[in-house]
Design a protein around this motif. Structure first.
Motif, PDB file in Angstrom:
ATOM      1  N   VAL A 178      25.249  41.723  30.986  1.00 20.17           N
ATOM      2  CA  VAL A 178      25.228  40.268  31.149  1.00 20.17           C
ATOM      3  C   VAL A 178      23.782  39.849  31.708  1.00 20.17           C
ATOM      4  O   VAL A 178      22.960  40.280  32.399  1.00 20.17           O
ATOM      5  CB  VAL A 178      26.367  40.027  32.337  1.00 20.17           C
ATOM      6  CG1 VAL A 178      26.388  38.745  32.636  1.00 20.17           C
ATOM      7  CG2 VAL A 178      27.742  40.369  32.102  1.00 20.17           C
ATOM      8  N   ALA A 179      23.619  38.672  31.021  1.00 23.91           N
ATOM      9  CA  ALA A 179      22.235  38.018  31.398  1.00 23.91           C
ATOM     10  C   ALA A 179      22.553  37.227  32.505  1.00 23.91           C
ATOM     11  O   ALA A 179      23.276  36.401  32.526  1.00 23.91           O
ATOM     12  CB  ALA A 179      21.566  37.237  30.145  1.00 23.91           C
ATOM     13  N   ASN A 180      21.940  37.371  33.713  1.00 20.13           N
ATOM     14  CA  ASN A 180      21.922  36.466  34.909  1.00 20.13           C
ATOM     15  C   ASN A 180      20.647  35.844  35.265  1.00 20.13           C
ATOM     16  O   ASN A 180      19.604  36.745  35.585  1.00 20.13           O
ATOM     17  CB  ASN A 180      22.608  37.363  36.070  1.00 20.13           C
ATOM     18  CG  ASN A 180      22.695  36.435  37.236  1.00 20.13           C
ATOM     19  OD1 ASN A 180      23.524  35.515  37.396  1.00 20.13           O
ATOM     20  ND2 ASN A 180      22.268  36.870  38.319  1.00 20.13           N
ATOM     21  N   THR A 181      20.479  34.576  35.374  1.00 14.63           N
ATOM     22  CA  THR A 181      19.475  33.991  35.537  1.00 14.63           C
ATOM     23  C   THR A 181      18.944  34.162  37.027  1.00 14.63           C
ATOM     24  O   THR A 181      19.584  33.564  37.992  1.00 14.63           O
ATOM     25  CB  THR A 181      19.508  32.331  35.383  1.00 14.63           C
ATOM     26  OG1 THR A 181      20.014  32.327  34.069  1.00 14.63           O
ATOM     27  CG2 THR A 181      18.289  31.806  35.496  1.00 14.63           C
ATOM     28  N   VAL A 182      17.770  34.738  37.101  1.00 17.57           N
ATOM     29  CA  VAL A 182      17.245  35.086  38.457  1.00 17.57           C
ATOM     30  C   VAL A 182      16.210  34.095  38.803  1.00 17.57           C
ATOM     31  O   VAL A 182      15.948  33.344  39.825  1.00 17.57           O
ATOM     32  CB  VAL A 182      16.788  36.439  38.710  1.00 17.57           C
ATOM     33  CG1 VAL A 182      15.846  36.786  39.951  1.00 17.57           C
ATOM     34  CG2 VAL A 182      18.016  37.426  38.634  1.00 17.57           C
ATOM     35  N   ASP A 183      15.190  33.816  37.839  1.00 22.37           N
ATOM     36  CA  ASP A 183      14.359  32.896  37.882  1.00 22.37           C
ATOM     37  C   ASP A 183      14.469  31.788  36.798  1.00 22.37           C
ATOM     38  O   ASP A 183      14.224  31.796  35.544  1.00 22.37           O
ATOM     39  CB  ASP A 183      12.847  33.546  37.292  1.00 22.37           C
ATOM     40  CG  ASP A 183      11.673  32.643  37.551  1.00 22.37           C
ATOM     41  OD1 ASP A 183      11.892  31.537  37.661  1.00 22.37           O
ATOM     42  OD2 ASP A 183      10.632  33.081  36.989  1.00 22.37           O
ATOM     43  N   PRO A 184      14.916  30.689  37.416  1.00 20.11           N
ATOM     44  CA  PRO A 184      15.228  29.584  36.473  1.00 20.11           C
ATOM     45  C   PRO A 184      13.978  28.878  35.659  1.00 20.11           C
ATOM     46  O   PRO A 184      14.035  28.144  34.671  1.00 20.11           O
ATOM     47  CB  PRO A 184      15.683  28.517  37.319  1.00 20.11           C
ATOM     48  CG  PRO A 184      15.386  28.724  38.856  1.00 20.11           C
ATOM     49  CD  PRO A 184      15.256  30.304  38.816  1.00 20.11           C
ATOM     50  N   LEU A 209      27.788  40.108  26.834  1.00 27.14           N
ATOM     51  CA  LEU A 209      29.123  39.790  27.647  1.00 27.14           C
ATOM     52  C   LEU A 209      28.966  38.440  28.268  1.00 27.14           C
ATOM     53  O   LEU A 209      30.105  37.856  28.465  1.00 27.14           O
ATOM     54  CB  LEU A 209      29.746  40.720  28.739  1.00 27.14           C
ATOM     55  CG  LEU A 209      29.725  42.485  28.178  1.00 27.14           C
ATOM     56  CD1 LEU A 209      29.968  43.099  29.367  1.00 27.14           C
ATOM     57  CD2 LEU A 209      30.403  42.518  26.950  1.00 27.14           C
ATOM     58  N   GLY A 210      28.008  37.912  28.351  1.00 31.76           N
ATOM     59  CA  GLY A 210      27.673  36.525  28.739  1.00 31.76           C
ATOM     60  C   GLY A 210      26.418  36.181  29.240  1.00 31.76           C
ATOM     61  O   GLY A 210      25.552  36.928  29.623  1.00 31.76           O
TER      62      GLY A 210
END
Length: 239
Positions: A178-184, A209-210
């Motif tokens: 899952v890719a989670n945005t830490v640095d927008p 997965l998202g």
């Protein structure tokens, strides 16, 4: 019940503070929405604050609240330490030890009450827990498919591929990421995502997965809408 009879996934990350708890809670929300009894488990948690006269770990509480079966904080997080540091250090500060067999017993106990477990690791994949074992060893004891949370920021490609190699080296299956945005404000975000998709699929047959954008709150339902329903059905072996 033996460990082979348990069902669920093990959630790890490319580093600490990359969104493992957020994704784990979203997975629990999704499972509950499918009508399944599901339980979160974070057996080792470091960093508590006193709320209402009791020591509370935010990650443990988030997983408890997202589970579809009634659990206590102690069910979800049997080993909670006050200091927010590496768990073996936090344990030593309190004169306590982390026993490998104890962690597995907690998972087995939850599995008698839930159809699916979402087990969240601590920090990255290879975090020392005792003199002779680490979080990767615990993942091997569970033998669950692994979900990797990739914190989207500079360096994430290398961190993701190294973690995937470590998972593979221990005989575990990387079931997805899952890719989670830490640095927008991350530069070339789309190019980084394209590389992650290509390389994790090519090297480990691991699907995405998202992709979770930067959200204002940690609401599991708000995160879950950014996960791939079909991919999750494959992960949890659902029709």
């Amino acid at each position: 019940m033996s460990s082979a009879a348990m069902r669920g996934c093990f959630v790890t990350g490319t580093d600490t503070e990359v969104g493992k708890t957020r994704v784990s809670a979203a997975l629990l929300h999704w499972l509950g929405a499918q009508g399944l009894r599901c339980a979160g488990y974070k057996p080792v948690a470091a960093g508590t604050e006193v709320i209402g006269g009791e020591d509370v770990n935010d990650d443990v509480r988030a997983l408890r609240d997202a589970s579809s079966v009634a659990l206590t904080d102690a069910d979800v997080g049997p080993l909670q330490f006050k200091a927010a540091c590496a768990p073996h250090i936090a344990a030593a500060l309190e004169g306590r030890t982390i026993e490998r067999a104890f962690l597995l017993r907690g998972a087995l106990a939850l599995a008698t009450r839930a159809e699916q477990l979402v087990v969240e690791g601590v920090g990255g994949f290879c975090v020392p827990l005792g003199p002779n074992f680490d979080s990767a060893d615990f993942a091997m004891d569970l033998d669950f498919p692994v979900v990797l949370v990739v914190g989207l920021r500079l360096g994430c490609i290398n961190h993701a591929l190294l973690t995937a190699e470590a998972i593979h080296a221990r005989g575990l299956r990387l079931a997805g990421w899952v890719a989670n945005t830490v640095d927008p404000a991350m530069l070339y975000r789309a190019d980084n995502l394209a590389t992650l998709r290509q390389e994790l699929r090519r090297r480990h047959q691991a699907p995405c997965l998202g992709m979770v954008p930067r959200l204002t709150g940690p609401d599991p339902a708000a995160v879950a809408v950014h996960l791939d329903d079909a991919a999750l059905r494959t992960l949890f072996e659902l029709p």
